[in-house]
Scaffold this motif. Structure first.
Motif, PDB file in Angstrom:
ATOM      1  N   UNK A   1       0.867  -1.188   0.000  1.00 16.71           N
ATOM      2  CA  UNK A   1       0.000   0.000   0.000  1.00 16.71           C
ATOM      3  C   UNK A   1       0.893   1.223   0.000  1.00 16.71           C
ATOM      4  N   UNK A   2       0.847   1.965  -1.071  1.00 17.44           N
ATOM      5  CA  UNK A   2       1.727   3.122  -1.231  1.00 17.44           C
ATOM      6  C   UNK A   2       1.271   4.308  -0.402  1.00 17.44           C
ATOM      7  N   UNK A   3      -0.053   4.466  -0.261  1.00 19.97           N
ATOM      8  CA  UNK A   3      -0.588   5.602   0.480  1.00 19.97           C
ATOM      9  C   UNK A   3      -0.459   5.310   1.972  1.00 19.97           C
ATOM     10  N   UNK A   4       0.429   6.019   2.666  1.00 20.86           N
ATOM     11  CA  UNK A   4       0.658   5.754   4.076  1.00 20.86           C
ATOM     12  C   UNK A   4      -0.472   6.249   4.963  1.00 20.86           C
ATOM     13  N   UNK A   5      -1.371   7.063   4.421  1.00 18.15           N
ATOM     14  CA  UNK A   5      -2.522   7.498   5.212  1.00 18.15           C
ATOM     15  C   UNK A   5      -3.539   6.374   5.391  1.00 18.15           C
ATOM     16  N   UNK A   6      -3.413   5.326   4.623  1.00 21.49           N
ATOM     17  CA  UNK A   6      -4.374   4.223   4.707  1.00 21.49           C
ATOM     18  C   UNK A   6      -4.074   3.278   5.861  1.00 21.49           C
ATOM     19  N   UNK A   7      -2.960   3.458   6.538  1.00 27.29           N
ATOM     20  CA  UNK A   7      -2.619   2.579   7.652  1.00 27.29           C
ATOM     21  C   UNK A   7      -1.695   3.333   8.596  1.00 27.29           C
ATOM     22  N   UNK A   8      -1.626   2.818   9.816  1.00 29.30           N
ATOM     23  CA  UNK A   8      -0.738   3.379  10.829  1.00 29.30           C
ATOM     24  C   UNK A   8      -0.136   2.230  11.638  1.00 29.30           C
ATOM     25  N   UNK A   9       1.112   2.439  12.064  1.00 26.77           N
ATOM     26  CA  UNK A   9       1.795   1.435  12.868  1.00 26.77           C
ATOM     27  C   UNK A   9       1.738   1.862  14.339  1.00 26.77           C
ATOM     28  N   UNK A  10       1.101   1.041  15.158  1.00 28.53           N
ATOM     29  CA  UNK A  10       1.055   1.287  16.589  1.00 28.53           C
ATOM     30  C   UNK A  10       2.134   0.512  17.320  1.00 28.53           C
ATOM     31  N   UNK A  11       2.050   0.537  18.642  1.00 29.83           N
ATOM     32  CA  UNK A  11       3.023  -0.191  19.453  1.00 29.83           C
ATOM     33  C   UNK A  11       2.850  -1.694  19.312  1.00 29.83           C
ATOM     34  N   UNK A  12       1.600  -2.137  19.292  1.00 29.80           N
ATOM     35  CA  UNK A  12       1.332  -3.570  19.244  1.00 29.80           C
ATOM     36  C   UNK A  12       0.495  -3.984  18.046  1.00 29.80           C
TER      37      UNK A  12
END
Length: 1819
Positions: A721-732
């Motif tokens: 997925x090129x669009x980084x607004x479509x996902x986020x990396x959390x702690x877990x």
């Protein structure tokens, strides 16, 4: 992701539909951006053109993949919108028959209109203790979550159940309450849970009725608070009711009924106790026959009446009160039939002889004439007179109905109060869980006041719900530390303000009710005038002037104004109420008396009362409802809410039929879609990194996989997925936008599909080749036979053809292979060039963007800094100019004033005034001096600030220059910027130099001015110094005050800490007292020796405990108790009483301290005596042994001496017959050798005697080595050699062997020892005497201080005296507490030191003994003479242990109470305690003492029971005593003398049989005890295994396959707690192995071990299968494979330990068949027949449940069709079996205790010294 990628060919979408709301379709063609239509083919085959608005670009919503359909949580869906929610609910409800679904934090419950077997006790047990997301959605899961959060967070909880009428709110609330009553059993004797549940039938009978939508509709709202104590047991409940529908009492629509209680009364009218009520059928009364629907299908009103009466009895409402309640209800029915006759337009009448009126008056106890009169008349009061006026027939009927409604509402409230009183607990409530059963949003064709209040309440609840959902969503993002933006959610506060704010709808309604001529029409006009234009949520219908529209959150509703004022007023004729108040019926009087006692402003009752006689104080219904609603919202906001939204699937009450339109309307109204919208606005899909990796591992290459799963997932996401607004990396977790999971699933399915095609290709190739080879082999065989049969002449031809065929085959193969290789090389080359081109392009793009960003950052930074410097310079310049102008003006003004004043003084004053003028000048110069000093300081400060700023800028410039130099090689474009910065730096240096020169000039000027002024300031320096001294003194005082404040604050903190410590000590003291009571029966104390001290100690402890309880009672009752008359009279003597009590306490404490000191002395003396006796006994035993050895050696020595003397005499005597042999002869040599050997042996014996004596001295010294008495004792006694040349001749003559010298040394050592003991005793007594003197002095000083305080307190007033007394008590208690804590710490330290010293001394003694033994052995081995053994006769033991009478307690305390199983099981004989007890029992039997036998066995049994009671949770302890109890029982049977048993014994064992007593009854008692311990063992084992079973058998995937896991919703991951590690089957097997090893080490019978293992495996099977039947996510093909693998591991474990025949494998059959059922084909009738034949251990309900819950994990699986499930049901209908769904996990197999004789001989058993059983002796 572009829309063209999603809306491609074969993509599935949802299209709006009028009938079905949404229809599914598939795209026929790809979507092109800018297109106006979409070609869609519906599921029925029709093709449709979907139009797209070019402005809004409203593309149809996409469908979720099939794998995500039917999820437990709606938020787990990738696409979150209306059609996805509706379709998911439809699939679960219709296909899977699942009525519960999660939607984030909300539980959606759809009414099935059918009873389901999902609410039994085993279901409750399965959900108890489980996490919310681990099990399928259920009302029990919500209840368990609330119960768990209450216990964990110690916060009150609430469950909000809402929905339309008929949606199942009441049933859901009832099941939640049943869950709490089941899992939280009360510890009280009264069953509080039953009483809480008993309130449901009563409230349903009085508050529920049949409507057109529901047969059991709640016509009121209720909030039940279920109270819990600290142990989370139910202790009581409290109920609040809201807005009872009173109009139903007098009117019912067609097809509806009145409240159930009326029909129950009519159905029970034939009973004898109801004859006096004169009731009949329900169709005879007007209040019950209006709906013309008297009976509900499937409901027996007579039985319901019995349930209602039983519930009344459980809630302590007696038969008399019940009959009074029924009497009032019957009177209301008779009142409905009272006939009002028409007389005129304004007059009516009622005959006093009316039969129903007479019955009504008889039942209520009122006169008929008065009631008949006031039913047709009313009283009008004016300022002067009172008129009685008749009313029309219509008004009379309305008045009669209003009276009936008022009486019913008052009775309803009174019953609610009685229920609350019965449910109220005397125990303090620690927390509560509230269950709110309230009406949902309602809209009808005609909406009135009731619907308005209901919708107003739902507006408030919806606002609270929205805020809570948004808060949880925000907390989740903040916890995972991901960036988030504010989510816009609908706030309905404007609509709430429209209703409840000032000049709102309710306010205007109350104002209109106060108007004398107020009406519904005038109120409507006021609404139009006040709200129509001012509020957007208010509207007016076009064709009506008596209605208004409010735009609620769910829908806009039109309300009819007719009846609003009357319902809001809720008026009743006061004279009718007065008549009822004068009745003779006690309950009716009580109802109205209670109403009068509680004024309206103090009422806290939640139910809406029906009216009051006082109109001035009466509140309107709207105001009461608003206040109660605000109270409810405060309660809910103070708790943690849990939401249950009930959905009514259809209006026809058909089972498992879903109307999409009605369902979607309710989903909008109850806020489900708002929850979906909030979730979709953020990141609805959430995966942990491990789950994401296991699911999408197929999309990675091997080189992309790293050990760090988080980094691996991040790399994969950046590629996919090129669009980084479509996902986020959390702690877990990884958070995804809506639709991204569907895209990933599409990529995964494409990858799997390609892999499947590849696999299919290879397999088909293999099959074709195999077929070809088989055909080829057959053809060759045929050819061989044909060719053999043919003529030999064709052989050559056949060989040539075969060779040609082979050549052709090889040539063709070579050609095709060459062509293939060329194509492959070309394809690889094209791919490599294309990929290289794309990579370079991407690289150039990234480089370009990065360089542009760097340039932009530098340029923007430089511009910002330039702009900042210019503005700063301009501001400083302006400030300096303005300040300079102001200074010049002030200087001119001062000069002018000075000149004018001087001239005026010269003209008017003389020389005398010049002195004053000079003084004024000095003062002015002082002022100017101060001003100049201040200006100088300001200038210096500004200069320093500017200098610091310039230095910082210079440093920044230096840093920038360094960075620029570093990047100069890579970025040559920055050189210009660097030069520009250098130029700026030079300019700043110039500016800095200019500023420094200016500051120097200014300093010179100021110095000159200062020099001029210093002369004038010298006169004031002395005064200034004095002032400085005063200031310093004040500062010192302030610092002292601050220190004092800090000290006081610290003292307060210490006081609070001491209070907390004191409270903890008190609680510990109570716990110790309880423990002391429990252990009293087990303690055995020597009563004769310690009787006196025990009595004093008991008295002291009792006095302490009494004082403690009195103090506690006084402190506890200070707030709660109400002072009586005696207490009020004695308040005057309270200070004197306090003094006396204080003095008495002090004297008692002194007395107790003295007694304690005496007790301590006696205890110390007794302990010393005991220790000395023990040491003496040990030393005596060792000395006796040494003396025996010494005596034997001495006797042997004497014999040798005698022999030697005889030999000498024989040699010296001269006898003619026996002449001595001549020297040199053979006899002479023999005698000489014997003499030498005897001399050598004598010397050896002497050395042994010396060693023994020295050893005795060492033993005496070792007794006191650890104490202070033995410090000077020298244990290393060196024995000098016997032949010492330094000794005198006298010593040699007196002591030939050196014995005298050794004895002398021993006496010296003993003398030293005795002297040291005497010195230590004197020192100890002196210290003790000094301590007692100090204590006496301390007591005297305390006594004097108490006397002083008493004299001071007598002079104070009463209040101050009490306060002073309390302060004194507090200080005294704190001092005592500190002293006790200090002594306790000292004692603990001394105990630790003594323990350490004891350990070290024990080690030293052991080492010393070992070394001594080694020395002895070495000396003996090195001795040249032969070893002489001391012979001892062997003793023959009889297999019994002798003990003294009264030692049973000591024996059992050592062998049972204080014994540690681990050390005994590992080091000693298994079953050793049982053998020792039985050997003692044999001794009691041998002496024929029945009391000893009974006391020994009884105390043994009670001791074992006590150990099991205290340590029943320790598996080792329970297993150890189960083995020993069984062994003792077997010993009683083995040695009982039974002939059948004696055949299995040896001859020696038969000699040890019991002789005098027959103990078969005790065998039965021990067998019962063994069964009890066995059950405790199973419970302990189940508690240990319970948390491991589900995690190891279901949750953890030990077989890592390619199927992965499915996505789950917010429920599963709401907590995101850190996990310790995966619990696999290996962990479970480790626990099983530990259990097995422990039982075998303890010597448990093999038969019992097998039964325990069988029970273990049954528990594993039952718990796993129950969770499998309740978890839809576990019913898949891959999970079946995992379960089969885990079951195989369990069976292998049984085989390894030779336990395959114990029956444990058979207990796993249900689980194994369920796993097979998940993997078998489920399509055809043959598959159904195979399932029926295979699943013999599963019943029909379990098979159908597994098939219904079966969920595909990948796209290539299919769900089980409903027709196949129906086929399986049809095949299994003839089975005779239990219909229960769940296995009984608490079932316990019966245990059989088979006889197992022991091969151990009793006479061979040795008692280890570590057990300290020296008081037992072998016989």
């Amino acid at each position: 992701m572009a829309a063209c990628e999603l809306y491609s060919k074969f993509a599935r979408v949802w299209l709006p539909d009028v009938a079905e709301v949404w229809k599914s379709g598939t795209l026929i063609r790809d979507y092109t951006p800018g297109g106006l239509t979409l070609a869609v083919q519906l599921d029925d085959g029709t093709e449709v053109e979907y139009k797209i608005d070019p402005q809004t670009n409203n593309l149809p919503p996409l469908r979720n993949p099939n794998i995500l359909v039917g999820e437990n949580d709606l938020t787990a869906l990738s696409y979150l919108h209306e059609p996805a929610v509706l379709h998911n609910l439809k699939v679960r409800f219709l296909d899977s028959k699942l009525i519960y679904t999660y939607c984030g934090i909300v539980l959606v419950a759809i009414n099935p209109y059918e009873s389901l077997p999902i609410y039994e006790a085993d279901i409750i047990n399965a959900y108890s203790g489980q996490n919310m997301g681990d099990m399928d959605p259920h009302i029990f899961a919500v209840a368990e979550e609330a119960y768990k959060q209450m216990a964990r967070d110690e916060k009150n909880q609430s469950i909000i159940v809402s929905g339309e009428s008929g949606a199942g709110k009441t049933v859901s609330a009832k099941y939640a309450m049943r869950y709490f009553a089941t899992v939280s059993r009360s510890s009280l004797e009264t069953r509080v849970e039953e009483r809480v549940l008993a309130s449901n039938p009563i409230m349903e009978a009085l508050g529920n009725a049949k409507t057109t939508r529901n047969d059991n509709s709640s016509r009121f709202g209720k909030y039940i608070e279920i109270g819990f104590d600290k142990k989370r047991c139910i202790i009581g409940a409290n109920m609040r009711t809201y807005l009872l529908e009173k109009s139903r009492v007098v009117f019912q629509a067609h097809g509806e009924r009145n409240y159930h209680i009326f029909y129950q009364l009519c159905a029970s009218s034939h009973l004898p106790e109801f004859k006096a009520l004169k009731l009949g059928c329900a169709d005879e009364f007007r209040y019950t026959n209006q709906g013309q629907n008297l009976v509900i299908d499937g409901l027996d009103d007579t039985k319901e009446m019995c349930n209602t009466r039983r519930a009344f009895s459980l809630l302590r409402i007696g038969e008399s009160d019940q009959m009074e309640i029924f009497q009032i209800l019957a009177a209301l029915l008779h009142l409905s039939n009272v006939e009002v006759k028409y007389q005129s337009a304004d007059a009516s009448s009622i005959s006093p002889d009316d039969p129903h009126l007479m019955v009504f008056c008889e039942l209520t106890g009122v006169p008929c004439e008065d009631m008949a009169h006031w039913l047709c008349h009313r009283k009008i009061q004016t300022t002067t007179e009172t008129y009685v006026k008749s009313i029309s027939k219509i008004h009379a009927i309305n008045g009669r109905d209003a009276l009936a409604k008022h009486i019913y509402a008052t009775l309803f409230s009174w019953i609610v109060d009685r229920i609350n009183g019965a449910l109220k607990s005397a125990v303090k409530q620690h927390s509560f869980i509230g269950v709110l059963d309230i009406y949902g949003f309602e809209t009808f064709d005609i909406n009135s006041f009731e619907q308005f209040c209901i919708n107003y309440a739902n507006e408030k609840l919806q606002q609270q719900f929205n805020q809570h959902v948004f808060k949880l969503e925000q907390e989740e993002y903040m916890k995972e530390e991901i960036p988030w933006t504010l989510i816009d959610f609908y706030d309905n506060q404007p609509c709430i303000n429209l209703i409840e704010a000032k000049l709102g709808v309710l306010d205007l309604l109350d104002e209109e009710c106060k108007m004398p001529k107020g009406s519904d029409d005038t109120w409507a006009q006021k609404l139009y005038n006040m709200l129509l234009r001012q509020n957007a949520h208010f509207d007016k219908p076009r064709l009506s002037n008596t209605a208004f529209i409010i735009h609620h959150f769910a829908d806009k509703v039109e309300y009819q104004c007719e009846g609003f004022l009357e319902k809001n007023k809720d008026t009743v004729n006061e004279e009718q109420i007065n008549v009822l108040k004068n009745c003779k019926f006690e309950l009716l009087l009580k109802l109205f008396e209670d109403e009068e006692k509680m004024p309206s402003y103090t009422k806290k009752r939640s139910s809406i009362r029906a009216g009051s006689a006082q109109r001035d104080n009466k509140k309107t219904v709207g105001l009461q409802f608003r206040q109660s609603l605000h109270l409810l919202m405060d309660t809910l906001n103070a708790t943690a809410p849990h939401y249950v939204r009930c959905i009514k699937p259809n209006d026809h009450k058909a089972s498992f039929v879903l109307d999409p339109g009605r369902t979607m309307q309710q989903l909008r109204a109850c806020g489900i879609l708002e929850t979906i919208r909030i979730s979709a606005a953020g990141f609805p899909s959430r995966w942990t990194y491990q789950e994401f990796f296991s699911r999408y591992r197929v999309l990675m290459k091997q080189e992309d996989v790293f050990p760090d799963r988080k980094q691996t997932c991040k790399d994969l996401m950046k590629k996919l997925i090129k669009d980084q607004d479509k996902y986020q990396f959390g702690k877990n977790k990884i958070f995804f936008r809506a639709g991204q999971v569907a895209y990933l699933e599409k990529l995964r399915s494409d990858k799997l599909r390609i892999a499947c095609v590849r696999i299919q290709k290879v397999i088909r190739c293999w099959l074709a080749r195999k077929k070809y080879l088989r055909m080829r082999e057959s053809a060759i065989t045929i050819q061989r036979h044909v060719r053999g049969h043919q003529a030999r002449s064709y052989v050559t031809f056949l060989r040539r053809t075969r060779a040609a065929v082979l050549i052709q085959k090889n040539v063709r193969m070579w050609e095709t292979r060459r062509c293939y290789q060329q194509q492959r090389v070309a394809a690889v080359a094209i791919q490599s060039f294309f990929r290289a081109y794309m990579a370079r392009k991407q690289y150039y793009k990234l480089m370009y963007e990065q360089k542009a960003l760097v340039i932009q950052t530098w340029a923007r930074g430089w511009l910002a800094r330039v702009r900042y410097r210019r503005t700063l310079a301009a501001v400083i310049l302006l400030q300096s100019c303005v300040r300079r102008m102001r200074a010049k003006k002030e200087l001119k003004m001062l000069k002018v004033e000075a000149r004018s004043v001087e001239h005026f003084r010269k003209l008017n004053f003389g020389m005398e005034n010049k002195i004053i003028e000079l003084q004024h000048k000095i003062n002015e110069q002082h002022k100017e001096n101060r001003e100049l000093n201040e200006k100088l300081n300001i200038v210096e400060k500004t200069a320093t600030v500017e200098r610091e700023k310039q230095n910082r800028e210079i440093q920044n410039l230096h840093r920038s220059v360094q960075k620029a130099n570093a990047k100069a090689e890579k970025l040559p474009s920055l050189l210009e910027q660097l030069s520009f910065l250098q130029h700026e730096l030079e300019t700043t240096h110039k500016e800095k130099d200019d500023l420094e020169e200016q500051t120097k000039v200014y300093r010179m000027q100021t110095q000159q001015v200062m020099e001029d002024l210093n002369m004038k300031n010298n006169l004031l320096n002395s005064e200034k110094d004095e002032l400085n001294k005063l200031i310093l003194e004040q500062i010192q005082q302030l610092t002292d005050l601050r220190k004092q404040m800090e000290d006081t604050s610290q003292l307060e903190k210490d006081l609070t800490e001491e209070r907390s410590r004191y409270q903890t000590l008190l609680s510990e003291h109570l716990n110790l007292e309880e423990r002391h009571r429990d252990l009293k029966d087990e303690m055995s104390v020597n009563i004769d020796s310690n009787q006196f001290s025990d009595k004093r100690r008991g008295s002291g402890s009792s006095s302490n405990s009494s004082e403690f309880t009195v103090s506690l009672g006084s402190t506890d009752n200070e707030d709660s108790s109400i002072p009586t008359e005696d207490e009020t009279q004695s308040t005057a003597d309270l200070p004197v009483l306090l003094k006396l009590q204080r003095r008495v306490k002090e004297l008692e404490q002194d007395k107790q301290s003295l007694w304690k000191q005496l007790d301590k002395k006696e205890e110390v003396q007794q302990e010393k005596a005991k220790e000395e006796e023990e040491q003496r006994s040990i030393g005596r035993a060792e000395l006796d042994l040494e003396r025996l050895k010494r005596q034997e050696l001495e006797s042997h020595n004497k014999k040798l001496k005698q022999d030697l003397n005889e030999l000498r005499k024989s040699l010296t005597t001269e006898n003619s017959d026996l002449m001595p042999p001549a020297p040199g002869t053979l006899p002479y040599k023999i005698l000489l050798e014997q003499l030498n050997s005897s001399n050598d042996e004598l010397e050896v014996r002497k050395e042994e005697v010396l060693l023994l004596r020295s050893h005795m001295v060492r033993q005496e010294a070792l007794k006191h080595k650890g104490s202070a008495l033995g410090e000077g004792v020298n244990l290393d006694l060196e024995i000098p050699p016997i032949h010492n040349p330094d000794r005198s001749t006298d010593i040699h003559t007196l002591n030939e062997d050196g014995e005298l010298w050794l004895a002398y040394e021993g006496l010296k050592e003993t003398n030293r020892l005795l002297e040291r003991q005497m010195q230590d005793q004197e020192h100890f007594h002196s210290e003790r005497y000094n301590m007692l003197l100090e204590e006496v002095k301390k007591l005297k000083s305390e006594k004097e201080e108490q006397q002083k305080l008493m004299t001071q307190s007598l002079s104070l007033p009463e209040d101050a005296r009490i306060d002073a007394g309390l302060n004194q008590e507090i200080t005294r208690l704190t001092n005592e507490n500190l002293e006790l804590m200090a002594t306790q710490e000292k004692q603990e330290q001394t105990i630790r030191k003594l323990k350490k010293q004891l350990k070290t001394y024990v080690r030293k003694v052991e080492d010393f003994e070992v070394s001594a033994q080694q020395k002895n052995s070495v000396s003996v081995m090195n001795a040249p003479v032969r070893v002489v053994n001391i012979s001892r006769k062997e003793k023959e033991y009889r297999g019994m242990l002798e003990y003294r009478e009264g030692d049973e307690g000591h024996l059992l305390k050592t062998m049972v109470t204080d014994l540690k199983p681990r050390g005994v099981a590992v080091n000693f004989l298994p079953g050793l305690p049982a053998y020792i007890i039985f050997m003692c029992l044999r001794y009691a039997d041998s002496v024929n003492d029945d009391q000893r036998v009974s006391s020994l066995l009884n105390t043994t049994i009670s001791s074992i029971k006590g150990v099991i009671k205290r340590r029943g949770n320790d598996f080792e302890v329970v297993s150890f005593w189960l083995a020993n109890t069984c062994r003792l029982m077997h010993c009683l049977k083995q040695y009982s003398g039974d002939e059948t048993v004696m055949k299995q014994n040896t001859a020696k064992q038969n000699e040890h049989c019991l002789v005098n007593f027959e103990l078969s009854e005790y065998q039965q008692v021990l067998g019962d005890l063994a069964i009890q311990i066995y059950r405790q063992l199973i419970q302990c084992m189940a508690e240990i295994l319970q948390p491991l079973i589900v995690a190891s058998m279901l949750d953890t995937e030990t077989m890592q396959g390619a199927l992965g896991s499915k996505a789950t919703g917010l429920r599963k991951r709401s907590t995101s707690l850190p996990e310790e590690g995966p619990i696999t089957v290996d962990v479970l097997l480790e626990h099983l192995s530990r259990f097995y090893i422990t039982m075998t080490q303890h010597g448990m019978d093999a038969d019992i071990v097998k039964q325990v293992v069988k029970q273990q495996f049954y528990i594993i099977c039952a718990v796993t299968l129950n969770h499998l039947l309740l978890r839809k996510d576990m019913c898949s093909w891959s999970k079946g494979l995992q379960i089969r693998y885990n079951v195989w591991q369990l069976k292998e474990w049984l085989t390894e330990r030779e336990l395959a025949d114990c029956g444990a494998k058979e207990t796993l059959e249900p689980l194994f068949e369920a796993a097979q059922l998940l993997q078998i084909n489920k399509k055809t009738e043959e598959d159904a027949q195979a399932i029926c034949n295979m699943c013999s251990a599963l019943n029909t309900a379990q098979i159908v449940k597994v098939l219904t819950l079966y969920t595909p994990v990948i796209e290539f699986e299919e769900r089980v069709s409903s027709t196949f499930i129906a086929t399986v049901k049809n095949l299994l209908k003839d089975r005779i079996e239990l219909s229960t769904l769940m296995m009984d996990a608490k079932r316990m197999f019966s245990v059989t205790l088979t006889f197992a004789p022991s091969p151990v001989a009793l006479e061979t058993i040795q008692i280890p010294a570590s057990l300290r059983l020296g008081f037992l002796t072998h016989i």
